[in-house]
Design a protein around this motif. Structure first.
Motif, mmCIF file in Angstrom:
data_model
loop_
_atom_site.group_PDB
_atom_site.id
_atom_site.type_symbol
_atom_site.label_atom_id
_atom_site.label_comp_id
_atom_site.label_asym_id
_atom_site.label_seq_id
_atom_site.Cartn_x
_atom_site.Cartn_y
_atom_site.Cartn_z
ATOM 1 N N ALA A 65 -80.454 25.278 43.233
ATOM 2 C CA ALA A 65 -80.498 26.507 42.439
ATOM 3 C C ALA A 65 -81.922 26.959 42.134
ATOM 4 O O ALA A 65 -82.129 28.022 41.543
ATOM 5 N N ALA A 66 -82.919 26.133 42.510
ATOM 6 C CA ALA A 66 -84.304 26.467 42.144
ATOM 7 C C ALA A 66 -84.871 27.538 43.064
ATOM 8 O O ALA A 66 -84.679 27.470 44.282
ATOM 9 N N PRO A 67 -85.573 28.525 42.514
ATOM 10 C CA PRO A 67 -86.191 29.538 43.362
ATOM 11 C C PRO A 67 -87.338 28.935 44.176
ATOM 12 O O PRO A 67 -88.158 28.214 43.621
ATOM 13 N N THR A 82 -86.007 12.429 42.499
ATOM 14 C CA THR A 82 -85.320 11.143 42.541
ATOM 15 C C THR A 82 -83.915 11.326 41.959
ATOM 16 O O THR A 82 -83.709 12.147 41.056
ATOM 17 N N ALA A 83 -82.981 10.545 42.517
ATOM 18 C CA ALA A 83 -81.574 10.771 42.163
ATOM 19 C C ALA A 83 -81.225 10.234 40.782
ATOM 20 O O ALA A 83 -80.092 10.368 40.332
ATOM 21 N N ASP A 84 -82.226 9.653 40.098
ATOM 22 C CA ASP A 84 -81.942 9.226 38.726
ATOM 23 C C ASP A 84 -82.225 10.349 37.727
ATOM 24 O O ASP A 84 -82.318 10.125 36.533
ATOM 25 N N CYS A 85 -82.376 11.570 38.255
ATOM 26 C CA CYS A 85 -82.641 12.722 37.386
ATOM 27 C C CYS A 85 -81.527 13.761 37.538
ATOM 28 O O CYS A 85 -81.685 14.770 38.248
ATOM 29 N N PRO A 86 -80.377 13.572 36.870
ATOM 30 C CA PRO A 86 -79.294 14.546 37.030
ATOM 31 C C PRO A 86 -79.598 15.880 36.355
ATOM 32 O O PRO A 86 -78.984 16.889 36.690
ATOM 33 N N TYR A 87 -80.560 15.884 35.421
ATOM 34 C CA TYR A 87 -80.787 17.106 34.637
ATOM 35 C C TYR A 87 -82.089 17.816 34.988
ATOM 36 O O TYR A 87 -82.780 18.332 34.126
ATOM 37 N N LEU A 88 -82.410 17.816 36.255
ATOM 38 C CA LEU A 88 -83.538 18.620 36.729
ATOM 39 C C LEU A 88 -83.298 20.067 36.326
ATOM 40 O O LEU A 88 -82.162 20.546 36.342
ATOM 41 N N ASP A 89 -84.395 20.766 35.973
ATOM 42 C CA ASP A 89 -84.256 22.153 35.543
ATOM 43 C C ASP A 89 -84.676 23.080 36.689
ATOM 44 O O ASP A 89 -85.840 23.064 37.113
ATOM 45 N N PRO A 90 -83.752 23.877 37.221
ATOM 46 C CA PRO A 90 -84.074 24.728 38.371
ATOM 47 C C PRO A 90 -85.287 25.632 38.117
ATOM 48 O O PRO A 90 -86.113 25.835 39.013
ATOM 49 N N GLN A 91 -85.416 26.155 36.894
ATOM 50 C CA GLN A 91 -86.536 27.060 36.622
ATOM 51 C C GLN A 91 -87.862 26.315 36.577
ATOM 52 O O GLN A 91 -88.894 26.830 37.015
ATOM 53 N N VAL A 92 -87.851 25.099 36.066
ATOM 54 C CA VAL A 92 -89.089 24.315 36.050
ATOM 55 C C VAL A 92 -89.483 23.964 37.491
ATOM 56 O O VAL A 92 -90.654 24.051 37.871
ATOM 57 N N ILE A 93 -88.494 23.618 38.293
ATOM 58 C CA ILE A 93 -88.768 23.339 39.709
ATOM 59 C C ILE A 93 -89.415 24.574 40.341
ATOM 60 O O ILE A 93 -90.434 24.487 41.037
ATOM 61 N N GLY A 94 -88.826 25.723 40.063
ATOM 62 C CA GLY A 94 -89.356 26.978 40.617
ATOM 63 C C GLY A 94 -90.793 27.224 40.173
ATOM 64 O O GLY A 94 -91.632 27.669 40.963
ATOM 65 N N ASN A 142 -70.670 15.935 28.937
ATOM 66 C CA ASN A 142 -69.426 16.293 28.235
ATOM 67 C C ASN A 142 -69.589 17.539 27.382
ATOM 68 O O ASN A 142 -68.620 18.222 27.063
ATOM 69 N N GLU A 143 -70.836 17.818 26.986
ATOM 70 C CA GLU A 143 -71.089 18.983 26.135
ATOM 71 C C GLU A 143 -71.422 20.228 26.946
ATOM 72 O O GLU A 143 -71.599 21.301 26.383
ATOM 73 N N TRP A 144 -71.606 20.068 28.252
ATOM 74 C CA TRP A 144 -72.043 21.212 29.066
ATOM 75 C C TRP A 144 -70.850 21.809 29.817
ATOM 76 O O TRP A 144 -70.207 21.135 30.622
ATOM 77 N N HIS A 145 -70.578 23.075 29.569
ATOM 78 C CA HIS A 145 -69.400 23.679 30.189
ATOM 79 C C HIS A 145 -69.759 24.816 31.132
ATOM 80 O O HIS A 145 -68.897 25.531 31.606
ATOM 81 N N GLY A 146 -71.070 24.975 31.397
ATOM 82 C CA GLY A 146 -71.481 26.082 32.268
ATOM 83 C C GLY A 146 -71.158 25.808 33.724
ATOM 84 O O GLY A 146 -70.942 24.662 34.122
ATOM 85 N N GLU A 147 -71.165 26.884 34.514
ATOM 86 C CA GLU A 147 -70.926 26.756 35.958
ATOM 87 C C GLU A 147 -72.188 26.254 36.654
ATOM 88 O O GLU A 147 -72.136 25.461 37.578
ATOM 89 N N GLN A 148 -73.357 26.779 36.183
ATOM 90 C CA GLN A 148 -74.645 26.418 36.781
ATOM 91 C C GLN A 148 -75.179 25.136 36.129
ATOM 92 O O GLN A 148 -74.761 24.783 35.027
ATOM 93 N N PRO A 149 -76.147 24.472 36.794
ATOM 94 C CA PRO A 149 -76.750 23.289 36.151
ATOM 95 C C PRO A 149 -77.451 23.701 34.852
ATOM 96 O O PRO A 149 -78.001 24.802 34.787
ATOM 97 N N PRO A 150 -77.430 22.849 33.827
ATOM 98 C CA PRO A 150 -78.078 23.220 32.557
ATOM 99 C C PRO A 150 -79.599 23.213 32.696
ATOM 100 O O PRO A 150 -80.149 22.427 33.450
ATOM 101 N N SER A 151 -80.250 24.105 31.972
ATOM 102 C CA SER A 151 -81.716 24.100 31.948
ATOM 103 C C SER A 151 -82.171 23.164 30.831
ATOM 104 O O SER A 151 -81.354 22.686 30.034
ATOM 105 N N CYS A 152 -83.471 22.960 30.761
ATOM 106 C CA CYS A 152 -84.035 22.130 29.685
ATOM 107 C C CYS A 152 -83.643 22.708 28.325
ATOM 108 O O CYS A 152 -83.237 21.965 27.419
#
Ligand code: PMP
Length: 665
Positions: free
Chosen positions: A41-43, A100-112, A208-218
């Motif tokens: 999802a990262a630009p 690395t695959a131990d980071c499930p919560y990478l932020d697409p915008q930060v990557i971008g 469990n708290e995240w219900h969005g379709e897209q990955p959560p951001s920071c």
């Protein structure tokens, strides 16, 4: 020309602490799915590849990739650098990203942003985790294929092959680096990475708290944590990148050469006398050709030289760096202040804030003025004492800076004789009764606590101003300096060094009637364009705040005790001597060849030292281990050379050419 950006996510089943974590269930899917979705999802990412090992236990990862329509690549299990390089070649990358695959919560915008910043600056390396200002688990690195190829060709250290990017990070002088800094304070203390079972519980709670379709951001995750702060408790207290730092302590270091330092020395000495602004940092103080001379950057307890070698730094920039290099909290405060400006046309409120703080902490402080260097404030102290008493003589013990009045006991060149005659070294048989001031370094080497008390009485009896030079001791042995630790209050005291964690700031503190001599009625002059610059004040406020909150001095003393107790100096007394108080340890040598050998061998073992330990709060066990390993090696060689004097020439690669003036000058 458009550069092709390939994101490579390393994943394997065989994690030691949490086997199989990459395919562990998380929310409605698995960990790897969260990570790959965030990257996709990262630009700016042109291609995403999951890079796993050729081990059969990792077949399951490739099966997952096939099922979920993700590219995969298989390569070496142990040489991850090689795996990345081959993968980058296969996917025709101009620019490589490492995840690395131990980071499930990478932020697409930060990557971008990391991709964008690297592209706009042309840097060879850009990340959001060096320095670590974002939560642990958002780790995103971006680097040129050229830098990766150099690392692949040249890197020989195990930690370099394991981490892929350490070689590039260490060689910042060759591979310029940029960094996307987190705008939110304190985020480096957040831990959203998946290393342990406890981390898994936190990751699950977030999922469990995240219900969005897209990955959560920071910010999405921060909002969850605001609602449910108890989630943070699930994995509290873990140390960031613990295994990496342990790896640094354990590994065998290859022989170090200093070609780039030497080349820079040749360059700097053409335009800069000594090739350095500080005597103790200049080449004349180091074994010629056999130690590093120029630093590219620092990180916590470590510094990196221009040849790309890392060192656990015992020098601490000659003691100022008390929290560690790039301390997130101090740096955040400084960045925030930059947004308002550094130097102004009038004074600021920050001056009052810091002055009030120092008056709370320092026994003698009724009023305070600031300077930039130690010399500024020791010179001001002496001037006030002269103005107040109407006397001229000053009795001095220790080093107090480079001014005419203070340098003469060490070096008289260029100092008018009438000036140097007025500064007398304490304890040389003169009668100091007619002195304006006695100024002493308040550390145990120059004046024991008992001496300080005796001086206090003597000064009282003879109306002499007692000045403590606490440039080294202040904020190191006690927040209120030696005077607070030993219960003896001078009339004036000078602080500097550790006060701002390396940002230049110093302070003159003392009795109100004396300090008021600086006011027009008093008639004495002390002023400087930059004395109230807001960066120094802000850094000092942030440093002191953190030191108090974390009880930093206690930690430093514990670390220093581990180091001091671990140094086996049997048979070396008189040849190499250790002394000091709390976390301030001074090392003295029989002669300059032994000192050269010491600096040279410690450097080869990955420890930068000059003979005085200025440890920082960033020291942890792995740093202590490396220091002790280096000491064992170095003292063994010194012991051998003392037993067999002809051996020294076999070991010593370069001599120290400069005369010692005084440590940390
Ligand atoms: N006093 C002491 C005790 C020092 O150690 C030093 C510097 N090392 C100074 C004064 C002078 O400080 P600066 O170099 O910042 O002028």
């Amino acid at each position: 020309m458009k550069q092709r950006v390939v994101g490579i996510l390393q994943a394997r089943m065989g994690s030691t602490r949490f086997p199989g974590k990459v395919l562990a269930p998380l929310g409605r899917t698995v960990v790897l799915d969260w990570a790959t979705k965030a990257i996709a999802a990262a630009p700016g990412i042109d291609e995403l590849v999951v890079a796993t090992s050729t081990l059969s236990q990792d077949d399951i990862i490739t099966e997952w990739c096939i099922k979920n329509e993700r590219n995969y690549f298989r390569g070496s299990e142990s040489d991850v650098l090689d795996r990345f390089y081959r993968c980058a070649v296969q996917y025709d990358a101009d620019v490589v990203m490492r995840f690395t695959a131990d980071c499930p919560y990478l932020d697409p915008q930060v990557i971008g942003q990391v991709i964008q910043l690297r592209a706009m600056t042309g840097a060879d390396y850009c990340s959001c985790n060096d320095p670590p200002s974002w939560p642990d688990g958002l780790d995103t690195e971006c680097f040129t294929f050229k830098a990766l190829e150099a690392a692949w060709n040249e890197a020989v250290r195990q930690t370099d092959r394991d981490t892929v990017t350490q070689f590039i990070i260490r060689n910042r002088d060759r591979f310029p680096a940029e960094s996307v800094i987190c705008p939110f304070p304190g985020m480096n203390n957040e831990r959203w990475v998946l290393d342990t079972q406890k981390d898994y519980e936190l990751c699950q709670a977030i999922a469990n708290e995240w219900h969005g379709e897209q990955p959560p951001s920071c910010t999405d995750i921060l909002r969850i944590l605001e609602r449910k702060p108890e989630i943070r408790e699930l994995n509290k207290g873990a140390i960031r990148n613990e295994r990496f730092y342990q790896g640094l302590a354990d590994e065998q270091l290859p022989t170090r050469g200093f070609e780039r330092s030497q080349a820079l020395l040749a360059r700097t000495t053409r335009t800069i006398p000594c090739g350095s602004q500080t005597y103790s940092k200049s080449a004349v103080h180091f074994p010629a050709g056999a130690s590093p001379l120029y630093i590219s950057h620092g990180d916590g307890a470590r510094v990196f030289d221009v040849d790309g070698h890392d060192y656990v730094d015992l020098v601490g920039a000659l003691l100022p760096v008390i929290l560690g290099y790039r301390d997130c909290d101090v740096d955040h405060a400084v960045r925030r202040q930059i947004n308002s400006g550094y130097s102004f046309s009038l004074a600021t409120k920050l001056e009052a804030e810091l002055a009030e703080k120092l008056c709370d902490l320092i026994p003698c402080a009724e009023m305070v003025r600031f300077g930039k260097t130690g010399t500024d404030v020791t010179t001001a102290a002496v001037r006030l004492a002269r103005a107040y008493t109407g006397r001229d003589y000053v009795y001095s013990k220790g080093y107090h800076g480079w001014a005419d009045w203070s340098i003469s006991p060490y070096n008289e060149m260029g100092v008018p004789k009438p000036v140097s005659d007025l500064t007398v070294q304490l304890g040389l048989g003169h009668d100091p009764r007619s002195a304006a001031a006695i100024i002493v370094e308040s550390n145990a080497n120059d004046a024991s606590p008992k001496t300080l008390h005796l001086l206090r009485r003597f000064c009282d009896e003879n109306d002499i101003i007692l000045i403590f030079d606490e440039i080294k001791t202040g904020f190191r042995i006690h927040m209120g300096g030696a005077q607070a630790l030993y219960g003896v209050t001078p009339d004036l005291a000078c602080f500097g060094k550790a006060m701002g964690n390396g940002v230049p700031i110093s302070a003159l503190a003392g009795r109100k009637d004396l300090m008021k001599m600086i006011e027009p009625e008093g008639g004495a002059f002390f002023s400087g364009t930059f004395f109230g610059d807001t960066i120094g004040l802000t850094a000092a406020l942030a440093t002191i705040k953190k030191m108090e909150e974390k009880n930093v001095i206690l930690s430093l003393n514990q670390i220093a005790a581990l180091i001091n107790n671990g140094i086996d100096q049997s048979g070396l007394r008189g040849e190499v001597d250790f002394s000091g108080v709390g976390n301030l340890t001074s090392v003295k040598f029989r002669d300059s060849d032994i000192k050269a050998l010491y600096i040279q061998e410690m450097a080869q073992m990955g420890v930068l030292t000059l003979g005085e330990h200025g440890i920082s709060y960033a020291f942890r066990e792995p740093e202590v281990e490396r220091v002790l390993k280096a000491y064992r090696h170095t003292l063994d060689i010194i012991r051998d050379c003392i037993k067999n004097p002809d051996h020294i020439h076999r070991h010593l690669k370069g001599k120290i050419v400069g005369e010692p003036l005084r440590q940390s000058a």
